[in-house]
Motif scaffolding. Structure first.
Motif, PDB file in Angstrom:
ATOM      1  N   LYS A 122      10.031  -3.242  13.173  1.00 52.23           N
ATOM      2  CA  LYS A 122       9.913  -1.955  12.503  1.00 52.23           C
ATOM      3  C   LYS A 122       9.558  -2.186  11.037  1.00 52.23           C
ATOM      4  O   LYS A 122      10.189  -2.985  10.356  1.00 52.23           O
ATOM      5  CB  LYS A 122      11.229  -1.181  12.615  1.00 52.23           C
ATOM      6  CG  LYS A 122      11.133   0.236  12.108  1.00 52.23           C
ATOM      7  CD  LYS A 122      12.411   0.995  12.380  1.00 52.23           C
ATOM      8  CE  LYS A 122      12.264   2.437  11.979  1.00 52.23           C
ATOM      9  NZ  LYS A 122      13.463   3.198  12.310  1.00 52.23           N
ATOM     10  N   ARG A 123       8.539  -1.477  10.565  1.00 51.54           N
ATOM     11  CA  ARG A 123       8.093  -1.592   9.182  1.00 51.54           C
ATOM     12  C   ARG A 123       7.782  -0.210   8.623  1.00 51.54           C
ATOM     13  O   ARG A 123       7.434   0.707   9.372  1.00 51.54           O
ATOM     14  CB  ARG A 123       6.806  -2.436   9.079  1.00 51.54           C
ATOM     15  CG  ARG A 123       6.983  -3.875   9.541  1.00 51.54           C
ATOM     16  CD  ARG A 123       7.780  -4.692   8.544  1.00 51.54           C
ATOM     17  NE  ARG A 123       7.873  -6.083   8.920  1.00 51.54           N
ATOM     18  CZ  ARG A 123       8.985  -6.666   9.329  1.00 51.54           C
ATOM     19  NH1 ARG A 123      10.104  -5.979   9.417  1.00 51.54           N
ATOM     20  NH2 ARG A 123       9.001  -7.942   9.630  1.00 51.54           N
ATOM     21  N   MET A 124       7.902  -0.083   7.308  1.00 48.56           N
ATOM     22  CA  MET A 124       7.430   1.111   6.615  1.00 48.56           C
ATOM     23  C   MET A 124       6.021   0.781   6.153  1.00 48.56           C
ATOM     24  O   MET A 124       5.787  -0.268   5.540  1.00 48.56           O
ATOM     25  CB  MET A 124       8.321   1.431   5.411  1.00 48.56           C
ATOM     26  CG  MET A 124       7.781   2.536   4.523  1.00 48.56           C
ATOM     27  SD  MET A 124       7.462   4.103   5.325  1.00 48.56           S
ATOM     28  CE  MET A 124       9.100   4.718   5.602  1.00 48.56           C
ATOM     29  N   LEU A 125       5.058   1.648   6.449  1.00 47.80           N
ATOM     30  CA  LEU A 125       3.670   1.440   6.052  1.00 47.80           C
ATOM     31  C   LEU A 125       3.322   2.459   4.967  1.00 47.80           C
ATOM     32  O   LEU A 125       3.548   3.654   5.143  1.00 47.80           O
ATOM     33  CB  LEU A 125       2.739   1.610   7.253  1.00 47.80           C
ATOM     34  CG  LEU A 125       1.266   1.298   7.025  1.00 47.80           C
ATOM     35  CD1 LEU A 125       1.070  -0.196   6.741  1.00 47.80           C
ATOM     36  CD2 LEU A 125       0.439   1.701   8.239  1.00 47.80           C
ATOM     37  N   LEU A 126       2.816   1.965   3.836  1.00 51.09           N
ATOM     38  CA  LEU A 126       2.421   2.819   2.722  1.00 51.09           C
ATOM     39  C   LEU A 126       0.915   2.753   2.538  1.00 51.09           C
ATOM     40  O   LEU A 126       0.346   1.667   2.509  1.00 51.09           O
ATOM     41  CB  LEU A 126       3.067   2.352   1.410  1.00 51.09           C
ATOM     42  CG  LEU A 126       4.570   2.171   1.350  1.00 51.09           C
ATOM     43  CD1 LEU A 126       4.976   1.644  -0.021  1.00 51.09           C
ATOM     44  CD2 LEU A 126       5.280   3.470   1.660  1.00 51.09           C
ATOM     45  N   LEU A 127       0.279   3.914   2.398  1.00 55.97           N
ATOM     46  CA  LEU A 127      -1.119   3.999   1.994  1.00 55.97           C
ATOM     47  C   LEU A 127      -1.114   4.478   0.557  1.00 55.97           C
ATOM     48  O   LEU A 127      -0.588   5.553   0.260  1.00 55.97           O
ATOM     49  CB  LEU A 127      -1.893   4.984   2.873  1.00 55.97           C
ATOM     50  CG  LEU A 127      -3.318   5.322   2.394  1.00 55.97           C
ATOM     51  CD1 LEU A 127      -4.199   4.077   2.404  1.00 55.97           C
ATOM     52  CD2 LEU A 127      -3.907   6.417   3.263  1.00 55.97           C
ATOM     53  N   THR A 128      -1.659   3.678  -0.352  1.00 54.40           N
ATOM     54  CA  THR A 128      -1.658   4.031  -1.772  1.00 54.40           C
ATOM     55  C   THR A 128      -3.085   4.278  -2.263  1.00 54.40           C
ATOM     56  O   THR A 128      -4.051   4.009  -1.556  1.00 54.40           O
ATOM     57  CB  THR A 128      -1.020   2.920  -2.633  1.00 54.40           C
ATOM     58  OG1 THR A 128      -1.888   1.794  -2.656  1.00 54.40           O
ATOM     59  CG2 THR A 128       0.362   2.531  -2.123  1.00 54.40           C
ATOM     60  N   THR A 129      -3.178   4.753  -3.496  1.00 53.82           N
ATOM     61  CA  THR A 129      -4.478   5.054  -4.083  1.00 53.82           C
ATOM     62  C   THR A 129      -5.272   3.811  -4.437  1.00 53.82           C
ATOM     63  O   THR A 129      -6.380   3.930  -4.945  1.00 53.82           O
ATOM     64  CB  THR A 129      -4.322   5.914  -5.353  1.00 53.82           C
ATOM     65  OG1 THR A 129      -3.404   5.280  -6.235  1.00 53.82           O
ATOM     66  CG2 THR A 129      -3.873   7.310  -5.021  1.00 53.82           C
ATOM     67  N   GLY A 130      -4.765   2.648  -4.175  1.00 51.76           N
ATOM     68  CA  GLY A 130      -5.447   1.387  -4.496  1.00 51.76           C
ATOM     69  C   GLY A 130      -6.893   1.309  -4.079  1.00 51.76           C
ATOM     70  O   GLY A 130      -7.722   0.987  -4.891  1.00 51.76           O
ATOM     71  N   PRO A 131      -7.352   1.577  -2.899  1.00 50.67           N
ATOM     72  CA  PRO A 131      -6.540   1.862  -1.713  1.00 50.67           C
ATOM     73  C   PRO A 131      -5.934   0.582  -1.148  1.00 50.67           C
ATOM     74  O   PRO A 131      -6.596  -0.448  -1.103  1.00 50.67           O
ATOM     75  CB  PRO A 131      -7.541   2.476  -0.738  1.00 50.67           C
ATOM     76  CG  PRO A 131      -8.843   1.881  -1.107  1.00 50.67           C
ATOM     77  CD  PRO A 131      -8.781   1.639  -2.598  1.00 50.67           C
ATOM     78  N   ARG A 132      -4.664   0.690  -0.770  1.00 50.88           N
ATOM     79  CA  ARG A 132      -3.960  -0.459  -0.194  1.00 50.88           C
ATOM     80  C   ARG A 132      -3.061   0.013   0.936  1.00 50.88           C
ATOM     81  O   ARG A 132      -2.544   1.126   0.906  1.00 50.88           O
ATOM     82  CB  ARG A 132      -3.091  -1.157  -1.242  1.00 50.88           C
ATOM     83  CG  ARG A 132      -3.903  -1.760  -2.360  1.00 50.88           C
ATOM     84  CD  ARG A 132      -3.117  -2.665  -3.274  1.00 50.88           C
ATOM     85  NE  ARG A 132      -1.856  -2.097  -3.702  1.00 50.88           N
ATOM     86  CZ  ARG A 132      -0.788  -2.835  -4.024  1.00 50.88           C
ATOM     87  NH1 ARG A 132      -0.828  -4.141  -3.964  1.00 50.88           N
ATOM     88  NH2 ARG A 132       0.318  -2.261  -4.426  1.00 50.88           N
ATOM     89  N   LEU A 133      -2.870  -0.844   1.923  1.00 48.24           N
ATOM     90  CA  LEU A 133      -1.904  -0.635   2.994  1.00 48.24           C
ATOM     91  C   LEU A 133      -0.843  -1.710   2.838  1.00 48.24           C
ATOM     92  O   LEU A 133      -1.124  -2.899   2.991  1.00 48.24           O
ATOM     93  CB  LEU A 133      -2.583  -0.750   4.370  1.00 48.24           C
ATOM     94  CG  LEU A 133      -3.457   0.424   4.779  1.00 48.24           C
ATOM     95  CD1 LEU A 133      -4.309   0.043   5.985  1.00 48.24           C
ATOM     96  CD2 LEU A 133      -2.590   1.629   5.108  1.00 48.24           C
ATOM     97  N   ILE A 134       0.380  -1.280   2.532  1.00 47.18           N
ATOM     98  CA  ILE A 134       1.486  -2.197   2.265  1.00 47.18           C
ATOM     99  C   ILE A 134       2.536  -2.002   3.356  1.00 47.18           C
ATOM    100  O   ILE A 134       2.861  -0.859   3.684  1.00 47.18           O
ATOM    101  CB  ILE A 134       2.110  -1.892   0.886  1.00 47.18           C
ATOM    102  CG1 ILE A 134       1.037  -1.967  -0.208  1.00 47.18           C
ATOM    103  CG2 ILE A 134       3.278  -2.826   0.593  1.00 47.18           C
ATOM    104  CD1 ILE A 134       1.465  -1.336  -1.521  1.00 47.18           C
ATOM    105  N   TYR A 135       3.056  -3.100   3.896  1.00 49.02           N
ATOM    106  CA  TYR A 135       4.142  -2.928   4.860  1.00 49.02           C
ATOM    107  C   TYR A 135       5.414  -3.624   4.374  1.00 49.02           C
ATOM    108  O   TYR A 135       5.385  -4.686   3.776  1.00 49.02           O
ATOM    109  CB  TYR A 135       3.756  -3.343   6.292  1.00 49.02           C
ATOM    110  CG  TYR A 135       3.157  -4.707   6.479  1.00 49.02           C
ATOM    111  CD1 TYR A 135       3.946  -5.778   6.872  1.00 49.02           C
ATOM    112  CD2 TYR A 135       1.796  -4.923   6.308  1.00 49.02           C
ATOM    113  CE1 TYR A 135       3.398  -7.029   7.068  1.00 49.02           C
ATOM    114  CE2 TYR A 135       1.230  -6.175   6.512  1.00 49.02           C
ATOM    115  CZ  TYR A 135       2.043  -7.220   6.891  1.00 49.02           C
ATOM    116  OH  TYR A 135       1.498  -8.461   7.090  1.00 49.02           O
ATOM    117  N   ILE A 136       6.546  -2.932   4.641  1.00 51.79           N
ATOM    118  CA  ILE A 136       7.839  -3.295   4.076  1.00 51.79           C
ATOM    119  C   ILE A 136       8.880  -3.366   5.180  1.00 51.79           C
ATOM    120  O   ILE A 136       8.901  -2.522   6.081  1.00 51.79           O
ATOM    121  CB  ILE A 136       8.262  -2.227   3.043  1.00 51.79           C
ATOM    122  CG1 ILE A 136       7.201  -2.132   1.941  1.00 51.79           C
ATOM    123  CG2 ILE A 136       9.633  -2.524   2.455  1.00 51.79           C
ATOM    124  CD1 ILE A 136       7.095  -0.771   1.340  1.00 51.79           C
TER     125      ILE A 136
END
Length: 96
Positions: A49-63
Motif C-alpha cells: 500500500k502506497r500513497m501516490l501524489l501527483l504534483t505540479t512538477g509534474p511528478r508522481l511520488i509514492y510514499i
C-alpha cells in the motif's frame, strides 16, 4: 493535465498555503499536490500500500503511509503511459 500549467502564481500560493495542514505536504517539495490517493503497488507476487501524489512538477511520488517515508518517484517523460484496466486498476508504463 492542461490545468497543471494554468495555475496562476496567486492560485499556486493559495493552494500551497492550504495544503500545509496536509500530512503529505512535506513530500511535495514545495509543489502543489494536484491529486493524491492510496494505491496498491504491485511487484511480483506482493502488493504494498502506497500513497501516490501527483504534483505540479509534474511528478508522481509514492510514499509508505505506515513509516511515512518517501519510497520513490515514477520518472516523468514523454514516454510515460497510463493503461487503465477498469475503474480501479491501472498500470503506469515507463521507459526502463
Amino acid at each position: 493535465f492542461a490545468d497543471i500549467y494554468d495555475l496562476s502564481e496567486s492560485e499556486k500560493q493559495k493552494r500551497l498555503e492550504q495544503q500545509k495542514s496536509d500530512k503529505w505536504h512535506v513530500f511535495a517539495d514545495n509543489e502543489v499536490i494536484l491529486k493524491k490517493g492510496y494505491i496498491n503497488k504491485r511487484k511480483g507476487l506482493f502488493a504494498r500500500k502506497r500513497m501516490l501524489l501527483l504534483t505540479t512538477g509534474p511528478r508522481l511520488i509514492y510514499i509508505d503511509p505506515v513509516q511515512m517515508v518517501k519510497k520513490g518517484e515514477i520518472p516523468w517523460s514523454a514516454e510515460l503511459r497510463v493503461e487503465p484496466k477498469n475503474f480501479k486498476i491501472f498500470f503506469v508504463h515507463t521507459v526502463s
